[in-house]
Design a protein around this motif. Structure first.
Motif, PDB file in Angstrom:
ATOM      1  N   GLY A 189       7.819  -0.307 -25.911  1.00  0.00           N
ATOM      2  CA  GLY A 189       9.080  -0.798 -24.908  1.00  0.00           C
ATOM      3  C   GLY A 189       8.984  -0.475 -23.420  1.00  0.00           C
ATOM      4  N   ALA A 190       7.948  -0.856 -23.077  1.00  0.00           N
ATOM      5  CA  ALA A 190       7.563  -0.835 -21.517  1.00  0.00           C
ATOM      6  C   ALA A 190       7.677  -2.023 -20.518  1.00  0.00           C
ATOM      7  CB  ALA A 190       6.174  -0.072 -21.054  1.00  0.00           C
ATOM      8  N   GLY A 191       8.127  -3.189 -21.195  1.00  0.00           N
ATOM      9  CA  GLY A 191       8.175  -4.598 -20.831  1.00  0.00           C
ATOM     10  C   GLY A 191       6.774  -5.105 -20.445  1.00  0.00           C
ATOM     11  N   PRO A 192       6.759  -6.197 -19.828  1.00  0.00           N
ATOM     12  CA  PRO A 192       5.339  -6.943 -19.636  1.00  0.00           C
ATOM     13  C   PRO A 192       4.454  -6.074 -18.593  1.00  0.00           C
ATOM     14  CG  PRO A 192       6.902  -8.155 -18.437  1.00  0.00           C
ATOM     15  CD  PRO A 192       7.643  -7.023 -19.136  1.00  0.00           C
ATOM     16  N   MET A 193       2.937  -6.420 -18.861  1.00  0.00           N
ATOM     17  CA  MET A 193       2.268  -5.723 -18.105  1.00  0.00           C
ATOM     18  C   MET A 193       1.507  -6.883 -17.059  1.00  0.00           C
ATOM     19  SD  MET A 193       0.449  -3.512 -16.740  1.00  0.00           S
ATOM     20  CE  MET A 193      -0.834  -3.405 -15.502  1.00  0.00           C
ATOM     21  N   ASP A 194       2.046  -6.564 -16.037  1.00  0.00           N
ATOM     22  CA  ASP A 194       1.422  -7.701 -14.908  1.00  0.00           C
ATOM     23  C   ASP A 194       1.790  -6.904 -13.612  1.00  0.00           C
ATOM     24  OD1 ASP A 194       4.373  -8.164 -14.098  1.00  0.00           O
ATOM     25  OD2 ASP A 194       4.692  -9.794 -15.255  1.00  0.00           O
ATOM     26  N   ALA A 195       1.403  -7.704 -12.503  1.00  0.00           N
ATOM     27  CA  ALA A 195       1.558  -7.028 -11.233  1.00  0.00           C
ATOM     28  C   ALA A 195       3.077  -6.680 -10.692  1.00  0.00           C
ATOM     29  CB  ALA A 195       0.884  -7.982 -10.016  1.00  0.00           C
ATOM     30  N   ASP A 196       4.053  -7.103 -11.291  1.00  0.00           N
ATOM     31  CA  ASP A 196       5.278  -6.694 -11.207  1.00  0.00           C
ATOM     32  C   ASP A 196       5.624  -5.431 -11.604  1.00  0.00           C
ATOM     33  OD1 ASP A 196       5.672  -9.264  -9.872  1.00  0.00           O
ATOM     34  OD2 ASP A 196       6.651  -9.880 -11.441  1.00  0.00           O
ATOM     35  N   VAL A 197       4.595  -4.757 -12.672  1.00  0.00           N
ATOM     36  CA  VAL A 197       4.850  -3.546 -13.149  1.00  0.00           C
ATOM     37  C   VAL A 197       4.775  -2.312 -11.913  1.00  0.00           C
ATOM     38  CG1 VAL A 197       2.676  -2.933 -13.723  1.00  0.00           C
ATOM     39  CG2 VAL A 197       4.796  -2.000 -15.182  1.00  0.00           C
ATOM     40  N   TYR A 198       4.068  -2.599 -10.802  1.00  0.00           N
ATOM     41  CA  TYR A 198       4.069  -1.607  -9.690  1.00  0.00           C
ATOM     42  C   TYR A 198       5.286  -1.727  -8.858  1.00  0.00           C
ATOM     43  CZ  TYR A 198      -0.795  -2.148 -11.573  1.00  0.00           C
ATOM     44  OH  TYR A 198      -1.908  -2.129 -12.293  1.00  0.00           O
ATOM     45  N   THR A 199       6.007  -0.724  -8.903  1.00  0.00           N
ATOM     46  CA  THR A 199       7.294  -0.645  -7.984  1.00  0.00           C
ATOM     47  C   THR A 199       6.873   0.008  -6.784  1.00  0.00           C
ATOM     48  OG1 THR A 199       8.059   1.121  -9.345  1.00  0.00           O
ATOM     49  CG2 THR A 199       8.703  -1.021  -9.755  1.00  0.00           C
ATOM     50  N   HIS A 200       6.177   1.086  -6.806  1.00  0.00           N
ATOM     51  CA  HIS A 200       5.648   1.994  -5.644  1.00  0.00           C
ATOM     52  C   HIS A 200       4.085   2.005  -5.568  1.00  0.00           C
ATOM     53  CE1 HIS A 200       9.779   3.182  -6.631  1.00  0.00           C
ATOM     54  NE2 HIS A 200       9.939   3.529  -5.542  1.00  0.00           N
ATOM     55  N   VAL A 201       3.623   1.876  -4.441  1.00  0.00           N
ATOM     56  CA  VAL A 201       2.256   1.801  -4.271  1.00  0.00           C
ATOM     57  C   VAL A 201       1.693   2.983  -2.949  1.00  0.00           C
ATOM     58  CG1 VAL A 201       0.282   0.746  -3.696  1.00  0.00           C
ATOM     59  CG2 VAL A 201       1.866  -0.340  -5.038  1.00  0.00           C
ATOM     60  N   LEU A 202       0.991   3.888  -3.446  1.00  0.00           N
ATOM     61  CA  LEU A 202       0.534   4.818  -2.359  1.00  0.00           C
ATOM     62  C   LEU A 202      -0.720   4.450  -1.810  1.00  0.00           C
ATOM     63  CD1 LEU A 202       0.903   8.117  -4.608  1.00  0.00           C
ATOM     64  CD2 LEU A 202       2.026   7.669  -2.561  1.00  0.00           C
ATOM     65  N   ASP A 203      -0.653   4.075  -0.541  1.00  0.00           N
ATOM     66  CA  ASP A 203      -1.534   3.082   0.111  1.00  0.00           C
ATOM     67  C   ASP A 203      -2.242   4.073   1.222  1.00  0.00           C
ATOM     68  OD1 ASP A 203      -3.319   1.341   1.306  1.00  0.00           O
ATOM     69  OD2 ASP A 203      -1.766  -0.003   2.119  1.00  0.00           O
ATOM     70  N   PRO A 204      -3.484   4.417   1.037  1.00  0.00           N
ATOM     71  CA  PRO A 204      -4.002   5.220   2.222  1.00  0.00           C
ATOM     72  C   PRO A 204      -4.947   4.264   3.198  1.00  0.00           C
ATOM     73  CG  PRO A 204      -5.703   4.818   0.240  1.00  0.00           C
ATOM     74  CD  PRO A 204      -4.432   4.370  -0.074  1.00  0.00           C
ATOM     75  N   SER A 205      -4.697   3.220   3.331  1.00  0.00           N
ATOM     76  CA  SER A 205      -5.448   2.185   4.156  1.00  0.00           C
ATOM     77  C   SER A 205      -4.671   2.269   5.536  1.00  0.00           C
ATOM     78  CB  SER A 205      -5.300   0.766   3.583  1.00  0.00           C
ATOM     79  OG  SER A 205      -5.685   0.416   2.628  1.00  0.00           O
ATOM     80  N   PRO A 206      -5.669   2.265   6.568  1.00  0.00           N
ATOM     81  CA  PRO A 206      -4.973   2.154   8.130  1.00  0.00           C
ATOM     82  C   PRO A 206      -4.215   0.856   8.062  1.00  0.00           C
ATOM     83  CG  PRO A 206      -7.280   2.689   8.044  1.00  0.00           C
ATOM     84  CD  PRO A 206      -6.928   2.464   6.709  1.00  0.00           C
ATOM     85  N   ALA A 207      -3.299   0.674   8.968  1.00  0.00           N
ATOM     86  CA  ALA A 207      -2.226  -0.239   9.264  1.00  0.00           C
ATOM     87  C   ALA A 207      -3.085  -1.558   9.213  1.00  0.00           C
ATOM     88  CB  ALA A 207      -1.270  -0.091  10.197  1.00  0.00           C
ATOM     89  N   SER A 208      -4.148  -1.631  10.054  1.00  0.00           N
ATOM     90  CA  SER A 208      -4.528  -3.025  10.398  1.00  0.00           C
ATOM     91  C   SER A 208      -5.547  -3.433   9.307  1.00  0.00           C
ATOM     92  CB  SER A 208      -5.779  -2.616  11.450  1.00  0.00           C
ATOM     93  OG  SER A 208      -5.168  -2.462  12.663  1.00  0.00           O
ATOM     94  N   VAL A 209      -5.641  -2.789   8.436  1.00  0.00           N
ATOM     95  CA  VAL A 209      -6.302  -3.469   7.010  1.00  0.00           C
ATOM     96  C   VAL A 209      -5.859  -3.052   5.761  1.00  0.00           C
ATOM     97  CG1 VAL A 209      -8.874  -2.931   8.128  1.00  0.00           C
ATOM     98  CG2 VAL A 209      -7.745  -1.011   6.622  1.00  0.00           C
ATOM     99  N   ARG A 210      -4.399  -3.001   5.762  1.00  0.00           N
ATOM    100  CA  ARG A 210      -3.703  -2.876   4.550  1.00  0.00           C
ATOM    101  C   ARG A 210      -3.642  -4.370   3.757  1.00  0.00           C
ATOM    102  NH1 ARG A 210       1.999  -0.496   7.168  1.00  0.00           N
ATOM    103  NH2 ARG A 210       1.306   2.014   7.180  1.00  0.00           N
ATOM    104  N   PRO A 211      -3.886  -4.130   2.579  1.00  0.00           N
ATOM    105  CA  PRO A 211      -3.738  -4.985   1.478  1.00  0.00           C
ATOM    106  C   PRO A 211      -2.199  -5.579   1.281  1.00  0.00           C
ATOM    107  CG  PRO A 211      -3.825  -3.246   0.277  1.00  0.00           C
ATOM    108  CD  PRO A 211      -4.147  -2.727   1.732  1.00  0.00           C
ATOM    109  N   PRO A 212      -1.941  -7.002   1.050  1.00  0.00           N
ATOM    110  CA  PRO A 212      -0.839  -7.257   0.781  1.00  0.00           C
ATOM    111  C   PRO A 212      -0.095  -6.629  -0.644  1.00  0.00           C
ATOM    112  CG  PRO A 212      -2.219  -9.006  -0.087  1.00  0.00           C
ATOM    113  CD  PRO A 212      -3.244  -7.868   0.626  1.00  0.00           C
TER     114      PRO A 212
END
Length: 414
Positions: A189-212
């Motif tokens: 009952g967790a819905g579909p598994m795709d990229a939309d499943v991620y609602t919050h992402v902890l990103d350690p990248s410096p601002a100049s190299v952040r992924p989309p």
């Protein structure tokens, strides 16, 4: 607050998450780490509490299967064939392994691994009742538990590579998001598994190299953790007037890509033609391969196992395979980098940091000693690369620490 970490079965995928675990525990919260049995030791050594209930295919075998497929469709970049997917031995012919037969014979087993691991994760979560889940990009169980229990699940990136990034060399539409071949998301009952499943992402990248990202980005400072290790009683003395270069090679590269991918001899040959002092840090089979080979040049020192975060602040350049751990530790040290990658997320990470002028990115299969020498000469000789590396370090140091994020994560559970 109870926080469940779920991690995949390769330490480099989850090492970046460890300082957040420390911060949560120091603030009085309970942390458990759902992992495969082979990760119980590394999790314990990191000062966290493992729950070794997950199953997964061996990551080295998984990588070799992927490389065999590339060889069958003509996208394998090395002149020699990839290693045998199961044994790791050199292949004389692609006919030595029958991918179609192996896949048919092992399909039920592979689906069973996903089923059992998913059920175990959800069962433990229902029993322990976490308020929050934190997981790495390769962990299917993290977003599954979040969806099944209707609690926040946060993806923690290991570097500047994310779920919206395409996989280099793969068919259009391929991504780094894990697939759900057994349909466990729907079953729980967790819905579909795709990229939309991620609602919050902890990103350690410096601002100049952040992924989309399409999810809400939560910046967090990368605090280097490269596994356990002691400070050497005698730090290697700095040789006056010489640039210091650290060479570190990922233990998985040769196992997944075969002997042709072991670039260290090419790197050492290139550095022998420079005035650099070289610190070479290798482990396992890679170390044995160097120790049994020709003597190293006079200014190349083979070190005992030492956490990279202790070495790089005293270096002027780091050369590595493009792995996230090496890259992020180099960014935290504020030094230029040379990444000699073999594709996949390593290519994405290397190219992104190179685009910010803090690194050079080379394709392993196409790189000889002359190319390494040219890249090293430019990275050490052009002050723009050092300036860019220091700028990225400043961007990294401006991000909230893992301790700063504890109240932010707590607020998500209300």
């Amino acid at each position: 607050m109870r926080v469940l970490f779920t991690v995949s079965n390769w330490p480099g995928h989850w090492h970046a998450m460890v300082p957040l675990g420390w911060a949560l525990q120091a603030a009085g919260h309970q942390v458990r780490v759902a992992c495969t049995p082979c990760q119980a030791g590394p999790v314990t050594h990191a000062g966290l509490m493992p729950v070794p209930l997950l199953e997964a295919m061996d990551m080295t075998v998984r990588g070799r299967l992927h490389n065999y497929r590339k060889a069958t469709v003509g996208t394998w970049p090395f002149a020699t064939l990839p290693p045998h997917p199961l044994t790791g031995e050199p292949l004389a012919s692609l006919d030595e392994f029958d991918m179609e037969t192996w896949s048919a014979q092992n399909r039920d087993w592979a689906l069973g691994v996903v089923d059992r691991s998913a059920d175990a994760a959800v069962d433990f979560a229902r029993q322990w009742r976490p308020d929050l889940v934190v997981h790495d990009l390769m962990s299917l169980e993290g977003p599954l538990v979040g969806g099944a229990l209707k609690i926040p699940a946060l993806l923690y990136l290991w570097g500047p590579c994310g779920p919206q990034d395409p996989v280099p060399g793969a068919p259009p539409g391929a991504s780094f998001v894990p697939m759900d071949p057994a349909g466990v998301f729907e079953r729980h009952g967790a819905g579909p598994m795709d990229a939309d499943v991620y609602t919050h992402v902890l990103d350690p990248s410096p601002a100049s190299v952040r992924p989309p990202l399409t999810a809400e980005r939560i910046p967090v400072r990368h605090v280097p953790y490269n596994g356990p290790g002691a400070i050497p009683l005698r730090q290697p003395p700095r040789e006056d007037g010489r640039p210091r270069v650290c060479v570190v090679w990922g233990t998985s590269v040769s196992g997944v890509h075969g002997p042709a991918s072991f670039a260290v001899p090419r790197i050492v040959e290139a550095l022998a033609q420079t005035d650099a002092e070289v610190l070479l840090t290798l482990t396992g089979d890679d170390r044995a391969r160097v120790e049994s080979g020709p003597p190293l040049p006079p200014h190349v020192r083979l070190l005992e196992r030492t956490p990279l975060s202790l070495l790089l602040p005293e270096c002027d350049l780091v050369i590595h395979h493009g792995g996230a751990g090496c890259t992020m530790t180099g960014l935290a040290a504020g030094i230029p980098q040379l990444a000699i990658h073999a594709g996949s997320d390593q290519e994405v990470i290397a190219d992104r940091v190179a685009a910010a002028h803090a690194a050079r990115s080379l394709v392993n299969a196409d790189t000889d000693a002359a190319a390494v020498h040219e890249a090293v000469t430019r990275l050490l000789g052009d002050p723009a690369h050092l300036a860019a590396a220091r700028r990225l370090r400043q961007e990294m140091e401006s991000l909230p620490t893992p301790a700063d994020l504890v109240p932010v994560l707590s607020a998500l559970t209300r």
